[in-house]
Design an enzyme around this catalytic site. Structure first.
Site: not given
Ligand code: APR
Ligand code: PHB
Length: 385
Positions: A72, A196, A288, A292, A380
Site C-alpha cells: 500500500h 480510518y 491498534p 503498531k 505509520y
C-alpha cells in the site's frame, strides 16, 4: 534438558526470535501454552512496516509475503465524510504491506517444524537472577529446562512479566473509554487502501486481509458485548460512519469472525531482569489505531536476537546490557504515535464539544500541511530502529 535460550510463547515475537537464533546457530526451545491450531486461529492485525518485511526476508520466510501481501502506497483519513489521502510513497518514499499476523505466524511455524512444545501447562520461571531454568507440565508430567537466558514473549497475560518482583518493574498504562468491534468477511475490500474514519457516532476502520477478504471495525462502548451486535447491526453502523460513496460501495456478507478488543496503552520498564528479557506484547500494548502491535514485537525481537547472537559469537554482553534502553526508546515513540492517532480519530465521551473542535482542527491542519502529513507517514510506515 538444556538449551541456550528458553523462549516463552509462540506468537510472532517468540517464533521470530527462535527463527533468528536458529539461523545464527544459537540453540533454543519455545514453550507455548496453547496448541498450534489455537495460535493460528487468533485474528489479529495485518499491516507490516517495511522493517518487518525486511526482517521476514532476513529470516528467510518472506516468500509467501511477497507473493500474497498487498503493498500500500498510502492510506485515507476521513473526518465527517471529508477524505484526506496520506501518500506514503510521495511523502517518505516508503510503503506498508498488508499481510495478516496469522500468515506471519504460519510462515514462521512452517520454518520450525520442531523444538516448540505446544500445550505446555503451568510454565514457571526460576532463578533468572542466577542460573535460570523453566518448568512446565505436559500430559501430566513435569519437565525442567536449564538455560542461559529466558525470553519472555508470552504476551500481555503471560507468566514472564508476572514473575518479576513488583519492586523491580514499573508499568505505565492508559485504558481508553471504548473498544473496537471487529468483523472479518469474505468479500472484497470496499477501498484499495485502508480508511480510518472519524464520525460523530465514533471511529470506523476499513481494512483488509486480501483482495477477497476484508476486516472492518467500529468503535463501541466498554460495556458492549459481541452478542449485542448482529451482523446487520454492524453493517448499518459501519455504513453510517463512512461517507456516502464508500457506504454505497460496501459489499457486506456473513461474518466469519467477530470480536471486541478494549483499547489500552501499556509499557513495562525495564525489559531486562537478570537473565530474563521481555519482548512484544509481554512488554507493551498499543491501541491498534497506529497498526503498531505486530511491528513493535518484530523490532523488539530483532534487537534481542542481535544482542543474544552477539553474546554467543563475540562473548560480549554490550548488546544485552543495552537491549532494554534501546528497545524502549523505539517503543515509546510507537506508543506516542498510537496514542495520538487514537486521540485524533475516536469519540471521547468526556471531552465534549471543545475536544471535538480540537480533533477537527488537527485534521484540518493535517490536510493543509505537508510537514504534518510527512510526520504521520514517517511514523505509520515505521521509524528506524
Ligand atoms: N506459558 C506459555 N505460553 C504463554 C503463556 C504461558 N503462561 N501465556 C501466554 N502464552 C502464549 C500465548 O498463548 C501466545 O501464543 O504466548 C503467546 C504470545 O503471543 P502474542 O499474544 O501474539 O504476543 P507477541 O508474540 O508479543 O505478538 C504481538 O500480537 O496481540 C498482538 O497486536 C499484538 O500484533 C501484536 C502481536
Ligand atoms: C487490521 O487489519 O486488523 C488493522 C489494520 C490497521 C489497524 C488496525 C487493525 O490500524
Amino acid at each position: 534438558m538444556r538449551t541456550q535460550v528458553a523462549i516463552i510463547g509462540a506468537g510472532p515475537a517468540g517464533l521470530m526470535l527462535g527463527r533468528l537464533l536458529d539461523l545464527a546457530g544459537v540453540d533454543n526451545l519455545i514453550l507455548e501454552r496453547k496448541s498450534a491450531d489455537y495460535v493460528l486461529g487468533r485474528i489479529r492485525a495485518g499491516v507490516l512496516e517495511q522493517g518487518a518485511v525486511d526482517l521476514m526476508d532476513r529470516a528467510q520466510v518472506g516468500q509467501r509475503l511477497h507473493a500474497e501481501g498487498l503493498v500500500h502506497d498510502g492510506t485515507v483519513l476521513s473526518f465527517d465524510g471529508d477524505d484526506l489521502r496520506i501518500d506514503f510513497t510521495r511523502l517518505v518514499g516508503r510503503q506498508v504491506t498488508v499481510y495478516g499476523q496469522t500468515e506471519v505466524t504460519r510462515d514462521l511455524m512452517e520454518a520450525r517444524p520442531d523444538r516448540t512444545i505446544y500445550e505446555a501447562e503451568d510454565v514457571d520461571l526460576h532463578d533468572f537472577d542466577g542460573s535460570p531454568w523453566v518448568s512446565w507440565v505436559k500430559d501430566g508430567v513435569t519437565h525442567r529446562l536449564d538455560c542461559d537466558f529466558i525470553a519472555g514473549c508470552d504476551g500481555y497475560h503471560g507468566v514472564s512479566r508476572a514473575s518479576v518482583p513488583a519492586a523491580a518493574i514499573k508499568t505505565f498504562e492508559r485504558i481508553y473509554p471504548f473498544g473496537w468491534l471487529g468483523l472479518l468477511v469474505d468479500r472484497p475490500p470496499v477501498s484499495q487502501e485502508l480508511i480510518y474514519a472519524r464520525h460523530q457516532r465514533g471511529f470506523a476502520l476499513c481494512s483488509q486481509r486480501s483482495l477477497t477478504r476484508s476486516r472492518y471495525y467500529v468503535q463501541v462502548g466498554t460495556d458492549d458485548k459481541v452478542e449485542d451486535w448482529s451482523d446487520d447491526r454492524f453493517w448499518d453502523e459501519l455504513r453510517r460512519r463512512l461517507n456516502e460513496e464508500t457506504a454505497a460501495a460496501m459489499q457486506t456478507g456473513p461474518s466469519i469472525e467477530k470480536s471486541i478488543a478494549q483499547l489500552r496503552s501499556f509499557v513495562a520498564e525495564p525489559l531486562r531482569f537478570g537473565r530474563l528479557f521481555l519482548a512484544g506484547d509481554a512488554a507493551h500494548i498499543v491501541p491498534p489505531t497506529g497498526a503498531k502491535g505486530l511491528n513493535l514485537a518484530m523490532s523488539d525481537v530483532d534487537m534481542l536476537a542481535e544482542a543474544l547472537i552477539g553474546f554467543y559469537r563475540d562473548g560480549t554482553s554490550t548488546g544485552l546490557d543495552g537491549y532494554s534502553a534501546r528497545a524502549l526508546t523505539r517503543i515509546w515513540k510507537a506508543e506516542r504515535f498510537s496514542w495520538w492517532m487514537t486521540g485524533l480519530l475516536h469519540d471521547f465521551p468526556d471531552d465534549g464539544d471543545f475536544g471535538r473542535r480540537m480533533q477537527r482542527a488537527e485534521f484540518d491542519y493535517l490536510a493543509g500541511s505537508l510537514a504534518a502529513q510527512q510526520s504521520l507517514a514517517e511514523n505509520y510506515t515505521g521509524l528506524p530502529q
